[in-house]
Design an enzyme around this catalytic site. Structure first.
Site, PDB file in Angstrom:
ATOM      1  N   GLU A 177      -1.839   5.247   9.256  1.00  0.00           N
ATOM      2  CA  GLU A 177      -1.291   4.832  10.545  1.00  0.00           C
ATOM      3  C   GLU A 177       0.236   4.845  10.585  1.00  0.00           C
ATOM      4  OE1 GLU A 177      -1.350   0.805   8.445  1.00  0.00           O
ATOM      5  OE2 GLU A 177      -2.324   2.763   8.347  1.00  0.00           O
ATOM      6  N   ASN A 218       0.600   6.924   5.232  1.00  0.00           N
ATOM      7  CA  ASN A 218       0.489   5.895   4.198  1.00  0.00           C
ATOM      8  C   ASN A 218      -0.945   5.815   3.680  1.00  0.00           C
ATOM      9  OD1 ASN A 218      -0.423   4.866   6.711  1.00  0.00           O
ATOM     10  ND2 ASN A 218      -0.387   2.808   5.851  1.00  0.00           N
ATOM     11  N   LEU A 219      -1.274   4.730   3.055  1.00  0.00           N
ATOM     12  CA  LEU A 219      -2.595   4.525   2.476  1.00  0.00           C
ATOM     13  C   LEU A 219      -3.693   4.535   3.524  1.00  0.00           C
ATOM     14  CD1 LEU A 219      -4.265   3.745  -0.036  1.00  0.00           C
ATOM     15  CD2 LEU A 219      -3.822   1.371   0.549  1.00  0.00           C
ATOM     16  N   CYS A 220      -3.375   4.125   4.743  1.00  0.00           N
ATOM     17  CA  CYS A 220      -4.409   4.008   5.773  1.00  0.00           C
ATOM     18  C   CYS A 220      -4.149   4.899   6.979  1.00  0.00           C
ATOM     19  CB  CYS A 220      -4.543   2.553   6.218  1.00  0.00           C
ATOM     20  SG  CYS A 220      -4.822   1.418   4.854  1.00  0.00           S
ATOM     21  N   PRO A 229      -5.846  -0.908   9.823  1.00  0.00           N
ATOM     22  CA  PRO A 229      -7.282  -1.243   9.772  1.00  0.00           C
ATOM     23  C   PRO A 229      -7.599  -2.727   9.962  1.00  0.00           C
ATOM     24  CG  PRO A 229      -6.645   0.152   7.935  1.00  0.00           C
ATOM     25  CD  PRO A 229      -5.379  -0.291   8.581  1.00  0.00           C
ATOM     26  N   THR A 230      -6.682  -3.610   9.662  1.00  0.00           N
ATOM     27  CA  THR A 230      -6.882  -5.071   9.758  1.00  0.00           C
ATOM     28  C   THR A 230      -8.120  -5.541   9.013  1.00  0.00           C
ATOM     29  OG1 THR A 230      -8.194  -5.163  11.830  1.00  0.00           O
ATOM     30  CG2 THR A 230      -5.791  -5.017  12.041  1.00  0.00           C
ATOM     31  N   GLY A 253       0.844  -1.182   0.000  1.00  0.00           N
ATOM     32  CA  GLY A 253       0.000   0.000   0.000  1.00  0.00           C
ATOM     33  C   GLY A 253       0.883   1.237   0.000  1.00  0.00           C
TER      34      GLY A 253
END
Length: 965
Positions: free
Chosen positions: A577, A573-575, A759-760, A389
């Protein structure tokens, strides 16, 4: 005209001459008769409205209309000459009633249907077999053999073992009733699974039964491929089958060019003996189906990898450089197969393979020249190819109107290049395993920020739109301070103010104000002044309309970064975190994994000793990833080897709260968020320091906050000083941090960064737990991902309702009608409504407060979604300024409800075909939301509605954040 005759007329008109037949439960066929539909619907109306209802014009007209709708739905779904299942017809009747708003009648029909099912269900499958014609099964080689009912009985009995609410005879009867003469073997296996799946909405335990039936299919496929001949095995056989299979599996994978040949040098007998076949039974259906579709290795789409072999293969890949490879592989396998910890998706995909790209996230900075820009786009493609990602820092690229010295022309700005990056992400889709995904970051002072805000809009010049790229604002503290003061904000082109990109905190403010003064003196060519409040209002409006750009905060990311001495955090990053330094020459890389909280929970709280053991092993696994990793770009290898960052997170937070009987919207939940993250932080730092004592500290350790004895909890003071106290931070602690601080100073740290909550999205499905730190967003819904659509019921709620005698078909119907929300179901006691409140019922300030308590322990960030039932300008302003003032580093998606939620029909028999709780933004915005109290000042934005949404926010049930985990 009678009801029957009007119904037949409606059926003839809707069917257009269709010649439908119905497959009865004994296997025979009868002509389709629409009058039976009208009779059943009429009985439902009579049950609700009394015996005189059938004589009223309203009911007669409704029955006619509903019958026509059902017939039309049945005939438009395929061949007009096809056969229908009885359940399929009943599903359409219930759906039509729900769509017509006749919810009480639909409930009566559900009860009628249930009673009829009980009345006609044979007490034993043998009765059904006797009444059904002999069924032959077509094998893979084309030969036929009689349906082996006795083997089906064994498999179904195994699937139901230990599941006290699962009726194996019910599954067997349903399966046999679905079989026809000449059915293929794989269709029989599918019929078993679908039979069990159809009952998940009324009893969550059927999810485990369905998983075990799918497991039988996987065993046949994998054992047959590895042994080179047809093989079938029951679960009881696997204690001996696994040890025999595993060495052959390794050989098969190596011969196919899929597995690393070095795996053959392990002591495979020792490893085989460590396999625990019984753990195959721990999967819920969604988890095992996801594993089958996307993770288990295959040759020409035939799986040859069994679930426990998968976990052991992943463990072996991460133990390749260990001295005691077998011992460590078994230790890692134990953690993965027990679901105590799960590595991120790229690690699961690729560990032990010939291309072990195991890292989750990559952060890059794009240079301000043509060569650098296209090198950055090329690196995106190479990194995405193997499941990474991406987060791109585009701030250095000069803005519109800036001078291009080479051509003496003017720049078109950053947007045209973002369009190319967007299309690259679409083209490189990670081998079809999942979507390629990238997020572009831009600082708020960039000249092109207003065009950047519009990238996800559905209107305007398509050449300046990026519909597939995520975007995020990288917001300095000074901007929000100007917003609150209703001051002016100056936009610059980075080629004229190059040091702003690398400055943060007070140093940024000093330089920024000097550039503003220089602009006033005419010393800066390209700049523009805007009202800070107007730009902030536009940022929130576009976030509401399109879901992008996200709001992330530059200064706390840098002020609390352990690596301030060796660079700057330019993006996440993409999410959102990961917060690691990037340069043109270094691509930040992070290796992720998550602790499963619920696996460490006792009746009184977390098992401290078990958690410490898990975290210590998990950090070792993550550190090993760095050394065995396959790097696709030199920039990523250079950065990862120098700084060795990892990101240990958590999942199952909502499950833990349910188990502890703690409502999400409570001080107790905030306290648990604090204490659980403190424990993980303590043990993660301790584990990294232990590794440093064993293997040495990372190469840029000296000068870091770690080397100065400043731990994440201590860095709160740095942020407090930079903001001159204008921040809400809690620095309470309960563990012995002085001892740990002394240990870090003595032994060092193996990793520059240790924690990040991702996010898992997918690995939580594998483990069968709630996603990351998310609250439940429904108690009954259909979850969609690249593996399909799956019914999910909250098992904790179901168990509570059972204990109180409230779980029945009517409750299922009510849950569907109310979209899995308990608020308006009067039968549910108040304490359960509070405990099982869904995301959109929770005041989002509770989410921020819990996140703030976690953030104080984390050296990176957390992927935090925010939920609002009814967004408005004022509410959004207060929400995001609260996120900033509580010291959060980043936020992720803003999620809001649509008007249409769960489709009001049965899930039974149609599992995987219904719409779930949608996360698209509501078209109409009410004037207020649940109270979010401003913490310092009233909102600087009025409560005017934000307008109509032009794009969909990331779907809750199909998150793009799967690129992380």
């Amino acid at each position: 005209m009678t009801i029957a005759s009007t119904s037949r007329s409606a059926a003839d008109e809707a069917g257009h001459g269709a010649q439908l037949t119905v497959v009865r439960r004994d296997g025979s066929n009868t002509p389709f008769d629409a009058t039976k539909i009208s009779v059943a619907v009429t009985k439902a109306f009579l049950a609700v409205e009394g015996n005189d209802a059938g004589a009223t014009h309203r009911v007669r007209d409704l029955v006619t209309d509903l019958t026509g709708r059902v017939v039309e739905a049945l005939t438009r779904r395929g061949d007009a000459h096809r056969s229908l299942q009885v359940e399929d017809i009943q599903d359409q009747v219930e759906l039509a009633l729900m769509r017509a708003g006749e919810h009480q009648v639909a409930r009566a029909y559900v009860l009628y249907r249930e009673e009829r099912t009980k009345a006609r269900t044979p007490s034993d499958a043998a009765e059904l077999v006797e009444t059904k014609p002999v069924v032959s099964v077509r094998q893979a080689d084309g030969t036929r053999a009689p349906l082996d009912v006795e083997r089906l009985r064994v498999i179904v009995a195994e699937a139901a073992a230990g599941l006290d609410s699962v009726d194996p005879e019910q599954i067997l009867n349903e399966t046999i009733g679905s079989c026809y003469d000449g059915i293929a073997q794989h269709e029989v296996e599918l019929a078993l699974v679908m039979a069990a799946r159809s009952y998940v909405e009324t009893e969550p335990q059927y999810s485990y039964a369905a998983s075990r039936l799918l497991l039988d299919q996987i065993r046949r496929e994998a054992l047959g491929r590895v042994h080179g001949e047809p093989r079938q095995a029951s679960q009881a056989d696997m204690a001996t089958a696994y040890p025999e299979y595993f060495p052959r599996y390794i050989s098969t994978g190596i011969e196919a060019g899929l597995l690393d040949p070095e795996l053959a040098t392990f002591d495979l007998d020792r490893l085989s003996a460590a396999i625990k076949p019984e753990r195959d039974l721990d999967f819920a259906f969604l988890g095992l189906q996801t594993l089958y579709d996307r993770y288990l290795l295959h040759i020409d789409k035939t799986r040859f990898e069994l679930p426990q072999a998968f976990f052991l293969r992943v463990a072996m890949g991460m133990a390749l450089r260990e001295e005691d490879r077998e011992g460590r592989a078994i230790q890692f396998y134990e953690l993965l197969s027990s679901f105590r910890f799960m590595s991120s998706t790229p690690t699961l995909f690729n560990s032990g393979t010939t291309r072990p790209q195991l890292s989750s996230c990559f952060l890059t900075t794009v240079a301000d020249d043509l060569s650098g820009i296209f090198n950055g786009i090329r690196n995106n493609a190479m990194l995405a190819k193997y499941s990474g990602g991406l987060g791109n820092d585009w701030t250095p690229v000069r803005g519109i109107g800036a001078k291009i010295r080479g051509t003496n022309g003017e720049s078109q700005g950053v947007v045209p290049f973002l369009k190319i990056a967007n299309d690259t992400a679409v083209a490189v889709n990670q081998g079809g395993k999942r979507k390629g995904a990238v997020c572009a970051y831009l600082e708020t002072w960039h000249m092109d920020i207003e065009e950047f805000l519009d990238l996800r809009k559905n209107t305007g010049d398509e050449r300046r739109r990026t519909h597939d790229m995520n975007t995020a604002n990288w917001v300095p503290d000074l901007f929000l301070q100007r917003v609150e003061a209703d001051g002016q904000w100056t936009l610059f082109s980075p080629d004229e103010v190059p040091d702003l990109h690398d400055l943060f905190g007070p140093a940024f403010q000093e330089a920024y104000e000097k550039y503003e003064a220089a602009a006033d003196r005419g010393e800066i060519r390209v700049f523009r002044r805007v009202r800070a409040l107007d730009l902030w209002r536009r940022m929130l409006t576009v976030l509401f309309e399109t879901g992008h750009p996200w709001i992330t905060f530059k200064d706390p990311c840098n002020l609390r970064s352990p690596q301030q001495h060796s660079g700057v955090v330019h993006s996440s990053n993409l999410c959102t975190e990961i917060t690691l330094n990037t340069t043109v020459d270094e691509t930040a890389v992070c290796n992720l994994g998550s602790v499963n909280l619920i696996a460490h929970l006792t009746e009184t709280g977390l098992d401290a000793d078990l958690l410490r053991d898990t975290v210590k092993t998990a950090v070792r696994m993550l550190d090993n990833v760095i050394d065995v990793n396959f790097y696709t770009t030199p920039e990523s290898e250079r950065a990862n080897q120098r700084h060795r960052p990892v990101g240990l997170g958590l999942m199952g937070f909502a499950d833990a709260l349910f188990s502890l009987r703690i409502p999400y919207s409570s001080e107790a939940a905030i306290a648990f968020a604090d204490s659980s993250m403190e424990a993980i932080s303590y043990h993660a730092i301790e584990a990294s320091s232990d590794l440093a004592a064993e293997r040495g500290s990372y190469s840029t350790y000296e000068g870091s906050l770690w080397s100065k004895g400043i731990l994440p909890i201590d860095s709160l003071e740095i942020l407090r000083e930079a903001r001159k106290g204008d921040v809400i931070l809690d620095d309470a602690k309960s563990l012995d941090w002085d001892t740990l601080r002394a240990k870090v100073l003595r032994d060092g740290m193996r990793n520059s960064n240790v924690m990040a909550i991702a996010p898992t999205a997918t690995i939580s499905n594998i483990c069968g737990v709630s996603q990351s730190i998310e609250p439940a967003y429904s108690n009954l819904f259909v979850k969609s991902n690249m593996s399909g659509e799956f019914t999910v019921a909250n098992p904790y709620l179901v168990n509570d309702l059972k204990a109180r005698g409230l779980w029945d078909q009517v409750m299922v119907s009510d849950l569907k009608y109310h979209d899995g929300i308990l608020t308006n179901i009067d039968r549910v006691p108040a304490d359960l409504r509070e405990l099982y409140a869904t995301a959109f019922e929770i005041d989002p300030l509770w989410l921020i407060k819990s996140a703030s308590r976690r953030q104080k322990w984390i050296d990176q960030a957390q992927s935090l979604n925010l939920y609002m039932a009814s967004p408005s300008g004022k509410a959004l302003d207060e929400l995001y300024r609260n996120a900033w003032r509580y010291g959060l580093k980043t936020t992720y998606y803003l999620r809001s409800q649509s008007k249409t939620h769960v489709e009001k029909s049965t899930l039974q028999g149609t599992d995987g075909k219904l719409n779930a709780v949608s996360a698209t933004i509501a078209a109409a915005v009410p004037a207020a939301v649940p109270a979010v109290v401003p913490v310092t000042a009233p909102s600087v934005i009025d409560d005017t509605p934000l307008g109509e949404p032009t794009g969909a926010i990331c779907s809750l049930e199909d998150p793009d954040c799967e690129a992380c985990q």
